[in-house]
Motif scaffolding. Structure first.
Motif, PDB file in Angstrom:
ATOM      1  N   LYS A  55       0.834  -1.213   0.000  1.00 10.90           N
ATOM      2  CA  LYS A  55       0.000   0.000   0.000  1.00 10.90           C
ATOM      3  C   LYS A  55       0.860   1.251   0.000  1.00 10.90           C
ATOM      4  O   LYS A  55       0.603   2.197  -0.748  1.00 10.90           O
ATOM      5  CB  LYS A  55      -0.932   0.022   1.221  1.00 10.90           C
ATOM      6  CG  LYS A  55      -2.108  -0.900   1.114  1.00 10.90           C
ATOM      7  CD  LYS A  55      -2.957  -0.794   2.374  1.00 10.90           C
ATOM      8  CE  LYS A  55      -4.111  -1.751   2.368  1.00 10.90           C
ATOM      9  NZ  LYS A  55      -4.893  -1.667   3.610  1.00 10.90           N
TER      10      LYS A  55
ATOM     11  N   GLN B 209       1.160   4.149  -2.915  1.00 11.22           N
ATOM     12  CA  GLN B 209       0.969   5.578  -2.649  1.00 11.22           C
ATOM     13  C   GLN B 209       2.162   6.384  -3.141  1.00 11.22           C
ATOM     14  O   GLN B 209       1.994   7.455  -3.725  1.00 11.22           O
ATOM     15  CB  GLN B 209       0.749   5.814  -1.156  1.00 11.22           C
ATOM     16  CG  GLN B 209      -0.568   5.278  -0.655  1.00 11.22           C
ATOM     17  CD  GLN B 209      -0.656   5.258   0.859  1.00 11.22           C
ATOM     18  OE1 GLN B 209       0.312   5.516   1.572  1.00 11.22           O
ATOM     19  NE2 GLN B 209      -1.836   4.933   1.365  1.00 11.22           N
TER      20      GLN B 209
ATOM     21  N   ASP C  78       2.116   6.569  -6.923  1.00 11.19           N
ATOM     22  CA  ASP C  78       1.083   7.494  -7.405  1.00 11.19           C
ATOM     23  C   ASP C  78       1.540   8.951  -7.346  1.00 11.19           C
ATOM     24  O   ASP C  78       1.066   9.784  -8.108  1.00 11.19           O
ATOM     25  CB  ASP C  78      -0.206   7.334  -6.597  1.00 11.19           C
ATOM     26  CG  ASP C  78      -0.938   6.037  -6.922  1.00 11.19           C
ATOM     27  OD1 ASP C  78      -0.654   5.440  -7.985  1.00 11.19           O
ATOM     28  OD2 ASP C  78      -1.795   5.629  -6.115  1.00 11.19           O
ATOM     29  N   LYS C  79       2.471   9.253  -6.440  1.00 10.66           N
ATOM     30  CA  LYS C  79       2.944  10.633  -6.278  1.00 10.66           C
ATOM     31  C   LYS C  79       4.055  11.006  -7.256  1.00 10.66           C
ATOM     32  O   LYS C  79       4.358  12.170  -7.438  1.00 10.66           O
ATOM     33  CB  LYS C  79       3.441  10.849  -4.849  1.00 10.66           C
ATOM     34  CG  LYS C  79       2.333  10.826  -3.827  1.00 10.66           C
ATOM     35  CD  LYS C  79       2.881  11.025  -2.429  1.00 10.66           C
ATOM     36  CE  LYS C  79       1.775  10.914  -1.402  1.00 10.66           C
ATOM     37  NZ  LYS C  79       2.298  11.035  -0.053  1.00 10.66           N
TER      38      LYS C  79
END
Length: 79
Positions: free
Chosen positions: A45, A49, A52-53
């Motif tokens: 997870k 994240q 995604d950044k």
């Protein structure tokens, strides 16, 4: 302790909602019982994240080189 046989790929499919309802149920039950599986899920997870950044863009120099090359080729065609 209950050990499960879920691969990182299985967990990724779960996170990306690519698993069936039956698979979801099995993974969720396993996550309730298996702390090592929960830790693996947490790592995945966090990694998702972070990914995604990330923004990827070419360096300005590269873009300018491509534009310059395209301009030269367009000039050659017009002549």
């Amino acid at each position: 302790m209950h050990m499960t046989n879920f691969t990182p790929e299985d967990l990724l499919q779960y996170l990306y909602k690519e698993t069936t309802a039956k698979q979801n149920s099995a993974i969720e039950k396993a996550l309730e019982k298996d702390w090592t599986l929960r830790e693996k899920m947490d790592v995945l997870k966090i990694t998702m994240q972070r990914l995604d950044k990330i923004t990827v863009a070419p360096r300005t120099e590269v873009v300018l080189n491509v534009l310059h090359h395209a301009r030269e080729k367009a000039t050659e065609v017009l002549q």
